[in-house]
Write a protein that holds these residues in place. Structure first.
Motif, mmCIF file in Angstrom:
data_model
loop_
_atom_site.group_PDB
_atom_site.id
_atom_site.type_symbol
_atom_site.label_atom_id
_atom_site.label_comp_id
_atom_site.label_asym_id
_atom_site.label_seq_id
_atom_site.Cartn_x
_atom_site.Cartn_y
_atom_site.Cartn_z
ATOM 1 N N SER A 1 0.844 -1.193 0.000
ATOM 2 C CA SER A 1 0.000 0.000 0.000
ATOM 3 C C SER A 1 0.882 1.247 0.000
ATOM 4 N N ILE A 2 0.327 2.341 -0.470
ATOM 5 C CA ILE A 2 1.078 3.594 -0.579
ATOM 6 C C ILE A 2 0.347 4.661 0.221
ATOM 7 N N VAL A 3 1.075 5.368 1.070
ATOM 8 C CA VAL A 3 0.511 6.434 1.889
ATOM 9 C C VAL A 3 1.401 7.661 1.767
ATOM 10 N N TRP A 4 0.802 8.816 1.477
ATOM 11 C CA TRP A 4 1.567 10.060 1.500
ATOM 12 C C TRP A 4 0.700 11.155 2.124
ATOM 13 N N THR A 5 1.368 12.190 2.587
ATOM 14 C CA THR A 5 0.722 13.265 3.340
ATOM 15 C C THR A 5 0.844 14.578 2.588
ATOM 16 N N VAL A 6 -0.256 15.306 2.520
ATOM 17 C CA VAL A 6 -0.300 16.612 1.876
ATOM 18 C C VAL A 6 -0.757 17.625 2.915
ATOM 19 N N ALA A 7 0.030 18.683 3.099
ATOM 20 C CA ALA A 7 -0.321 19.721 4.069
ATOM 21 C C ALA A 7 -1.464 20.575 3.554
ATOM 22 N N ASP A 8 -2.198 21.129 4.484
ATOM 23 C CA ASP A 8 -3.318 21.995 4.114
ATOM 24 C C ASP A 8 -2.797 23.286 3.476
ATOM 25 N N GLY A 9 -3.570 23.817 2.548
ATOM 26 C CA GLY A 9 -3.153 25.023 1.850
ATOM 27 C C GLY A 9 -2.640 24.713 0.460
ATOM 28 N N PRO A 10 -2.229 25.710 -0.285
ATOM 29 C CA PRO A 10 -1.712 25.498 -1.642
ATOM 30 C C PRO A 10 -0.403 24.727 -1.606
ATOM 31 N N PRO A 11 -0.018 24.085 -2.726
ATOM 32 C CA PRO A 11 1.253 23.359 -2.758
ATOM 33 C C PRO A 11 2.419 24.275 -2.407
ATOM 34 N N LYS A 12 3.308 23.788 -1.526
ATOM 35 C CA LYS A 12 4.417 24.625 -1.072
ATOM 36 C C LYS A 12 5.345 25.017 -2.215
ATOM 37 N N SER A 13 5.657 24.052 -3.065
ATOM 38 C CA SER A 13 6.574 24.314 -4.185
ATOM 39 C C SER A 13 5.852 24.369 -5.506
ATOM 40 N N GLY A 14 4.539 24.457 -5.481
ATOM 41 C CA GLY A 14 3.772 24.509 -6.717
ATOM 42 C C GLY A 14 3.497 23.129 -7.280
ATOM 43 N N ALA A 15 2.734 23.083 -8.331
ATOM 44 C CA ALA A 15 2.423 21.852 -9.050
ATOM 45 C C ALA A 15 2.660 22.099 -10.528
ATOM 46 N N PHE A 16 3.127 21.048 -11.228
ATOM 47 C CA PHE A 16 3.576 21.225 -12.604
ATOM 48 C C PHE A 16 3.043 20.104 -13.483
ATOM 49 N N THR A 17 2.913 20.404 -14.763
ATOM 50 C CA THR A 17 2.541 19.399 -15.747
ATOM 51 C C THR A 17 3.758 18.558 -16.098
ATOM 52 N N GLY A 18 3.521 17.530 -16.946
ATOM 53 C CA GLY A 18 4.626 16.656 -17.307
ATOM 54 C C GLY A 18 5.758 17.352 -18.027
ATOM 55 N N ASN A 19 5.482 18.430 -18.735
ATOM 56 C CA ASN A 19 6.536 19.156 -19.454
ATOM 57 C C ASN A 19 7.112 20.314 -18.643
ATOM 58 N N GLY A 20 6.785 20.331 -17.328
ATOM 59 C CA GLY A 20 7.390 21.332 -16.458
ATOM 60 C C GLY A 20 6.653 22.638 -16.366
ATOM 61 N N GLN A 21 5.483 22.758 -16.984
ATOM 62 C CA GLN A 21 4.730 23.998 -16.912
ATOM 63 C C GLN A 21 3.929 24.057 -15.610
#
Length: 463
Positions: A189-209
């Protein structure tokens, strides 16, 4: 008015005592008071002072230039010198962002307690101190009177003070209940944690946008939306207060509802989440997920005044053997909520397990015209194979059809049982009627009636 004068030859200063008790003015004063009362014990107090000074000299490490000190530590990497070097570097000395000068400042004390046993970062007895004005919590060496380590009050925060969301991916055969076929290893199984609020370092598409997020869109919402767009068999399941909400609010976030209960499986502490699709226990290995179709029944054990245990009887889809999982030390405050959830989904009744398993296999699947396909079974992700439940149902129907075909109404007279008494009565009544007929027809030739034509071959004298 009278005056009393006490003449004493006690010296005002003794070098040995001054050196030994320089860091303890109050203790030094008591020693001098004792000497003033009993001056004959001056040699004894001097010997005690010299011995105390020798102990202090042993515990005080010499000042070594940095290159020499590093070389000496490298020679014995696993000895006590390595531990002392770690403390001297400040890794565990301060324990916070404050400088040693701030931590060791001569501040007024609000509270202190000697002989307190510490375990981390040092295993020894120290004096616990709380400085006034919400300054520091610190530990002082009881011999050298030096501050060993401490922390500022404003650095003491509750665990996970920021709201977080845990995402759990449970692959097929990775729920801890259903073993994979052919002895293959179970997927993790896979477990990961996401903090509340906007992404700290941003979110990007596969081509880096960079991905443009909507106003107020949090990292949790972005991840959940992306997962739902890619999942074809299911969707992300969130805790719902219509299913279960704990009676105990979050201790570190007042006013927020908790959707879990704390429980132990053996010695491992974890959390039970009562979801709309099943029960999840996390987040320690092994993570367990009890889908409704795998739960045979749930019962309570060790119900005490403050706690109770929850026992889950689970049965893998492809097996008839059940497994028992016990979760202990659940707070009694959550008993009513858990009991309502269990009764709502019928998890206490083991007879409903087959119906839930049938639902998993989609036995009552719909055809193209919307009617129930009674003769076909869709085994979900396992392919179009007949399930064990439908196979047993078909065999039972075939057996009933065979019994109807073999049924012969005339064969009832040959059977024993409750109908035999009435049959015997009918036969006895028939024989009684025949006897009556024989009495009425006394002139009938009984031999002729019985033997027929064979009676003609018998001589009359033998009849």
């Amino acid at each position: 008015m009278a005056f009393a004068t006490i003449n004493s030859s006690t010296p005002k200063s003794i070098p040995a005592i001054e050196d030994a008790f320089a860091a303890e003015p109050s203790l030094k004063k008591r020693v001098y008071d004792a000497i003033g009362t009993t001056p004959q014990y001056i040699p004894l107090f001097e010997d005690i002072a010299r011995y105390t000074s020798s102990l202090l000299d042993r515990n005080t490490s010499p000042i070594i230039p940095q290159p020499v000190q590093a070389a000496a530590a490298a020679a014995v990497p696993d000895g006590p010198a390595a531990k002392k070097r770690k403390l001297e570097k400040g890794d565990a000395t301060t324990g916070n962002a404050q400088s040693p000068g701030d931590l060791k400042a001569d501040l007024p004390l609000q509270f202190y307690m000697p002989d307190v046993s510490f375990a981390i970062p040092q295993r020894k007895k120290l004096t616990l101190e709380f400085t006034a004005g919400r300054g520091f919590l610190r530990a002082r060496n009881q011999t050298s009177k030096e501050i060993e380590f401490g922390v500022s009050w404003d650095k003491i925060l509750p665990e996970k003070n920021q709201r977080q969301t845990n995402f759990c991916i449970i692959p097929q055969y990775g729920d801890g209940i259903n073993p994979p076929p052919n002895g293959d290893p179970a997927p993790e199984s896979i477990v990961w944690t996401v903090a509340d609020g906007p992404p700290k370092s941003g979110a990007f598409t596969g081509n880096g946008q960079p991905i443009a997020t909507a106003d107020g869109e949090t990292a949790e919402q972005l991840v959940r939306k992306t997962l739902n767009e890619n999942l074809s068999q299911t969707q992300v399941v969130l805790p719902d207060e219509r299913e279960f909400v704990s009676a105990m609010p979050e201790a570190h976030r007042k006013g927020e509802k908790a959707y879990h209960v704390k429980a132990f499986r053996g010695s491992k502490e974890g959390y039970l989440f009562l979801l709309s699709t099943g029960i999840l226990f996390g987040f320690k290995k092994p993570l367990l997920f009890f889908a409704f179709e795998t739960i045979d029944s749930i019962s309570y054990t060790s119900v005490l005044q403050r706690t109770f245990n929850l026992n889950v009887m689970a049965r893998p889809i492809a097996s008839d053997e059940t497994q028992e999982f016990e979760f202990s030390m659940i707070d009694q405050a959550d008993f009513s909520g858990i009991d309502a959830y269990i009764k709502k989904h019928g998890l206490q009744d083991a007879s409903l397990a087959e119906a839930r398993r049938a639902k998993k296999y989609n036995i009552n699947g719909k055809t193209e015209d919307g009617t129930a396909a009674a003769g076909e079974a869709v085994a979900g992700e396992e392919g179009e194979e007949e399930s064990e439940l439908q196979k047993a149902q078909r065999e039972l129907e075939d057996q009933e059809d065979e019994d109807e075909e073999d049924y012969d109404p005339g064969s009832d007279s040959d059977t024993d049982g409750s109908g035999s008494s009435s049959d015997d009565e009918d036969e006895s009544e028939g024989r009684a009627d025949e006897d009556d007929d024989d009495d009425d027809d006394g002139d009938r030739d009984l031999v002729a009636d019985e033997l027929g034509s064979q009676a003609e071959d018998i001589p009359d004298d033998q009849l």
